[in-house]
Design an enzyme around this catalytic site. Sequence first.
Site, PDB file in Angstrom:
ATOM      1  CG  HIS A   5      12.390 -14.065 121.230  1.00  0.00           C
ATOM      2  ND1 HIS A   5      12.301 -15.403 121.499  1.00  0.00           N
ATOM      3  CD2 HIS A   5      12.743 -13.967 119.935  1.00  0.00           C
ATOM      4  CE1 HIS A   5      12.601 -16.091 120.399  1.00  0.00           C
ATOM      5  NE2 HIS A   5      12.873 -15.229 119.433  1.00  0.00           N
ATOM      6  CB  CYS A  10       9.830 -15.751 117.441  1.00  0.00           C
ATOM      7  SG  CYS A  10      10.975 -17.011 116.798  1.00  0.00           S
ATOM      8  CG  HIS A  56      12.624 -13.335 115.426  1.00  0.00           C
ATOM      9  ND1 HIS A  56      13.216 -13.853 116.549  1.00  0.00           N
ATOM     10  CD2 HIS A  56      13.127 -12.092 115.269  1.00  0.00           C
ATOM     11  CE1 HIS A  56      14.047 -12.945 117.060  1.00  0.00           C
ATOM     12  NE2 HIS A  56      13.997 -11.871 116.316  1.00  0.00           N
ATOM     13  CG  ASP A  69      15.003 -16.421 114.009  1.00  0.00           C
ATOM     14  OD1 ASP A  69      16.188 -16.071 114.119  1.00  0.00           O
ATOM     15  OD2 ASP A  69      14.322 -16.817 114.966  1.00  0.00           O
ATOM     16  CG  HIS A  70      17.577 -19.564 113.639  1.00  0.00           C
ATOM     17  ND1 HIS A  70      16.972 -20.360 114.573  1.00  0.00           N
ATOM     18  CD2 HIS A  70      18.027 -18.474 114.319  1.00  0.00           C
ATOM     19  CE1 HIS A  70      17.060 -19.784 115.770  1.00  0.00           C
ATOM     20  NE2 HIS A  70      17.676 -18.635 115.626  1.00  0.00           N
ATOM     21  CE1 TYR A 125      20.322 -15.112 113.815  1.00  0.00           C
ATOM     22  CE2 TYR A 125      21.103 -16.736 115.398  1.00  0.00           C
ATOM     23  CZ  TYR A 125      20.159 -15.816 114.999  1.00  0.00           C
ATOM     24  OH  TYR A 125      19.043 -15.589 115.758  1.00  0.00           O
TER      25      TYR A 125
HETATM   26  C1  DNO Z   1      17.739 -16.982 118.599  1.00  0.00           C
HETATM   27  C2  DNO Z   1      17.086 -15.799 119.074  1.00  0.00           C
HETATM   28  C3  DNO Z   1      17.145 -15.582 120.571  1.00  0.00           C
HETATM   29  C4  DNO Z   1      16.627 -14.199 120.858  1.00  0.00           C
HETATM   30  C5  DNO Z   1      16.512 -13.859 122.300  1.00  0.00           C
HETATM   31  C6  DNO Z   1      15.779 -12.558 122.457  1.00  0.00           C
HETATM   32  O1  DNO Z   1      18.118 -17.060 117.484  1.00  0.00           O
HETATM   33  O2  DNO Z   1      15.808 -15.721 118.586  1.00  0.00           O
HETATM   34  O3  DNO Z   1      18.450 -15.675 121.032  1.00  0.00           O
HETATM   35  O4  DNO Z   1      17.520 -13.278 120.319  1.00  0.00           O
HETATM   36  O5  DNO Z   1      15.866 -14.836 122.994  1.00  0.00           O
HETATM   37  O6  DNO Z   1      16.086 -12.036 123.701  1.00  0.00           O
END
Ligand code: DNO
Length: 400
Positions: free
Chosen positions: A240, A278, A305, A357-358, A374
């Site tokens: 990530h 991401c 992501h 994501d989020h 989340y």
């Molecule tokens: C946040 C996430 C991070 C991710 C870690 C992967 O929402 O994208 O916490 O899970 O960095 O190891």
Amino acid sequence: MAQNIPWLEQTWRWFGPQDPIPLQHIRQAGATGVVTALHHIPNGTVWSVEEIRRRKEEIERAGLRWSVVESVPVHEDIKQAKGDCERYLANYAQSLRNLATCGIKVVCYNFMPLLDWTRTDLAWTLPDGAEALRFDAIEAAVFDLHILKREGAEKSHSPDVIAKAEKLHQRLSTNHLEKLTQTILLGLPGTVEDMTIEEFRAALNQYKEIDSAQLRKNHAAFLRHVVPVAEECGASLCIHPDDPPFSIFGLPRIASTATDLDAILAAVDSPANGITFCSGSLGAHPDNDLPAIFRRVAPRVHFLHLRNVLREANGSFHEAEHLGGSTDMAALMLAIVEELYHRAASGNNTPLPMRPDHGHRMLGDLQHKFYAGYSAIGRLRGLAELRGLELGIRHMLGRK
Ligand code: DNO
């Protein structure tokens, strides 16, 4: 032709039985896959087949699939190449084998020193009353210069930010300063170690001798150890990116830019050494052209992501709507769907997992508690928008 093009597998991050969002709701959101981890197992301990199986069966009973592990955390001793590093590497490899035995083969991790993702405000109110996560460069400087009082911190901030931080610090209440400290140190969802300010100071000291070049070497050593194991059991590792994608509190970074990702992929040139693309993390760096970076690393992307941030000139950003913000999500999705076409052309029809994501905390969710970033409805909205975008782009490409 169009029918053979793999789809994005729609997944959803779930924090396990503690998560206020039940698996059934994830299904209702239209996701088919779950992204989770065994958060109750201490960092560095082997994930046993039994524990993995138990969680997997729980997910499957709800009619879903455990698509991706996010994350098997990497122990600080590995990141710093010290202490019990060898033992933690062996344990990591064993967890990978055990996961693969249970059929779970996409494993996300990060190599950020000490802190996982970092924000300064978890409930920043948007003009429409919804709440977003925010990283404010001035508040981060207040923490660095006036709370942490890190030696040499002035070198990490521009004179303008330093002046503004000074003024802001005078205005902020003790409560606000306390909350800021907690937001930074007590960890966001997924973080494995919470720290007090004293522990953080001591931990920062351990990084005195570790610059980015050294951290990159430590990461390469990690890869040399675990990638062959992943290859052997048919698993794919995917790092990530750093979040935020620039140094904070003087800590080194190795996964923030296109050049960083190139170096990571070259360190061990194997498909099992891949990337979690991401768009939110990479998108917080003004020099990162996301569709271009995606195209460059596409064959090695095992997990996506998708989210958006709105950047400001001084390095601050907040999490925008999935299709809004500084990243052109349609251009990125086009690059992603084109990659799916390339995969199909080489006979690979495996769906590529992605998760919204989020998401903003909005509507009825404002009355409930969630893991920061989340909540349900904001992510449901993001997933719906992304799925529509994918479908539209596939439709247009399919007609050509
Ligand atoms: C946040 C996430 C991070 C991710 C870690 C992967 O929402 O994208 O916490 O899970 O960095 O190891």
